[in-house]
Scaffold this active site. Structure first.
Site, PDB file in Angstrom:
ATOM      1  N   ASN A   7      -1.957   0.376   6.618  1.00  0.00           N
ATOM      2  CA  ASN A   7      -1.441  -0.844   7.244  1.00  0.00           C
ATOM      3  C   ASN A   7      -0.587  -1.696   6.315  1.00  0.00           C
ATOM      4  O   ASN A   7      -0.562  -2.921   6.410  1.00  0.00           O
ATOM      5  CB  ASN A   7      -2.581  -1.641   7.879  1.00  0.00           C
ATOM      6  CG  ASN A   7      -3.638  -2.057   6.875  1.00  0.00           C
ATOM      7  OD1 ASN A   7      -3.538  -1.739   5.696  1.00  0.00           O
ATOM      8  ND2 ASN A   7      -4.639  -2.776   7.338  1.00  0.00           N
ATOM      9  N   GLU A  25     -10.079  -9.946  -7.202  1.00  0.00           N
ATOM     10  CA  GLU A  25      -9.102  -8.859  -7.017  1.00  0.00           C
ATOM     11  C   GLU A  25      -7.965  -8.953  -8.024  1.00  0.00           C
ATOM     12  O   GLU A  25      -7.522  -7.928  -8.571  1.00  0.00           O
ATOM     13  CB  GLU A  25      -8.584  -8.891  -5.579  1.00  0.00           C
ATOM     14  CG  GLU A  25      -9.668  -8.509  -4.577  1.00  0.00           C
ATOM     15  CD  GLU A  25      -9.317  -8.815  -3.131  1.00  0.00           C
ATOM     16  OE1 GLU A  25     -10.172  -8.553  -2.258  1.00  0.00           O
ATOM     17  OE2 GLU A  25      -8.201  -9.315  -2.858  1.00  0.00           O
ATOM     18  N   LYS A  56       0.819  -1.212   0.000  1.00  0.00           N
ATOM     19  CA  LYS A  56       0.000   0.000   0.000  1.00  0.00           C
ATOM     20  C   LYS A  56       0.859   1.273   0.000  1.00  0.00           C
ATOM     21  O   LYS A  56       2.071   1.217   0.265  1.00  0.00           O
ATOM     22  CB  LYS A  56      -0.928  -0.030   1.215  1.00  0.00           C
ATOM     23  CG  LYS A  56      -1.966  -1.165   1.171  1.00  0.00           C
ATOM     24  CD  LYS A  56      -2.920  -1.070   2.361  1.00  0.00           C
ATOM     25  CE  LYS A  56      -3.995  -2.129   2.315  1.00  0.00           C
ATOM     26  NZ  LYS A  56      -4.958  -1.992   3.443  1.00  0.00           N
ATOM     27  N   HIS A  83      -2.301  -5.304   1.639  1.00  0.00           N
ATOM     28  CA  HIS A  83      -3.621  -5.933   1.501  1.00  0.00           C
ATOM     29  C   HIS A  83      -3.420  -7.439   1.422  1.00  0.00           C
ATOM     30  O   HIS A  83      -2.394  -7.909   0.930  1.00  0.00           O
ATOM     31  CB  HIS A  83      -4.282  -5.436   0.209  1.00  0.00           C
ATOM     32  CG  HIS A  83      -5.535  -6.180  -0.150  1.00  0.00           C
ATOM     33  ND1 HIS A  83      -6.740  -5.883   0.425  1.00  0.00           N
ATOM     34  CD2 HIS A  83      -5.749  -7.231  -1.002  1.00  0.00           C
ATOM     35  CE1 HIS A  83      -7.665  -6.717  -0.064  1.00  0.00           C
ATOM     36  NE2 HIS A  83      -7.083  -7.533  -0.924  1.00  0.00           N
ATOM     37  N   TYR A 124     -12.677  -1.270  -3.383  1.00  0.00           N
ATOM     38  CA  TYR A 124     -13.161  -1.464  -2.012  1.00  0.00           C
ATOM     39  C   TYR A 124     -14.681  -1.284  -1.903  1.00  0.00           C
ATOM     40  O   TYR A 124     -15.180  -1.014  -0.810  1.00  0.00           O
ATOM     41  CB  TYR A 124     -12.445  -0.505  -1.061  1.00  0.00           C
ATOM     42  CG  TYR A 124     -11.039  -0.957  -0.697  1.00  0.00           C
ATOM     43  CD1 TYR A 124     -10.846  -2.085   0.105  1.00  0.00           C
ATOM     44  CD2 TYR A 124      -9.928  -0.264  -1.125  1.00  0.00           C
ATOM     45  CE1 TYR A 124      -9.566  -2.504   0.458  1.00  0.00           C
ATOM     46  CE2 TYR A 124      -8.636  -0.670  -0.776  1.00  0.00           C
ATOM     47  CZ  TYR A 124      -8.475  -1.789   0.016  1.00  0.00           C
ATOM     48  OH  TYR A 124      -7.211  -2.207   0.369  1.00  0.00           O
TER      49      TYR A 124
END
Ligand code: IDP
Ligand code: MG
Length: 139
Positions: A114, A128, A11, A117, A51
């Protein structure tokens, strides 16, 4: 039917902190093979689509802003039991609750930023992966 594929993103916070290399090294060391990889930025619309499953959640706007804030690395990974083993490798969503030695414990900045993913099911891994890459088999 179970597959051996999972999907991850390194990310924007982890890319910004120059942690692409260390995170990919941990992924390889844990036995995952890289099947496809792409460095790119998402528009807000693209991040929102990725998302969409979270659009009723209170953090959706923050998540979309964050995931479109800078470049990321999208990766398709292969390993026996890929989805579950990768969730173990990355640790809990909230890095303060992630186990020692997990990618999120080592590299995440916050519950939103964070670091990585990880797909939560074989079905979502395929969806995805297909969001970012064409030509992959569906389950
Ligand atoms: P996961 O990434 O561990 O599967 P999800 O519940 O699917 O966690 O949430 C998707 C992403 O949304 C998280 O990785 C994180 O970036 C963000 N997120 C989850 N919960 C919160 C929150 O409470 N505040 C802000 N962002 C959150
Ligand atoms: Mg999730």
């Amino acid at each position: 039917m179970a597959t051996n594929i999972t999907f991850t993103m390194i990310k924007p916070d982890a890319v910004e902190a120059n942690n692409i290399g260390p995170i990919l090294a941990m992924i390889n060391k844990a036995g995952f093979k890289i099947k496809a990889m792409k460095y790119l930025s998402l528009s807000k619309e693209q991040a929102g689509n990725f998302y969409a499953v979270h659009k009723e959640r209170p953090f959706y706007g923050e998540l979309v802003d964050y995931m479109s804030s800078g470049p990321l690395v999208a990766v398709v990974l292969e390993k026996n039991n890929a989805v579950a083993d990768f969730r173990t490798l990355i640790g809990a969503t909230d890095p303060s609750k992630a186990a020692d030695g997990t990618i999120r414990k080592l590299f995440a900045k916050s519950i939103a930023a964070n670091a990585v993913h990880g797909s939560d099911s074989d079905e979502n891994a395929a969806i995805e992966a297909n969001f970012f890459f064409s030509g992959l088999e569906r389950p």
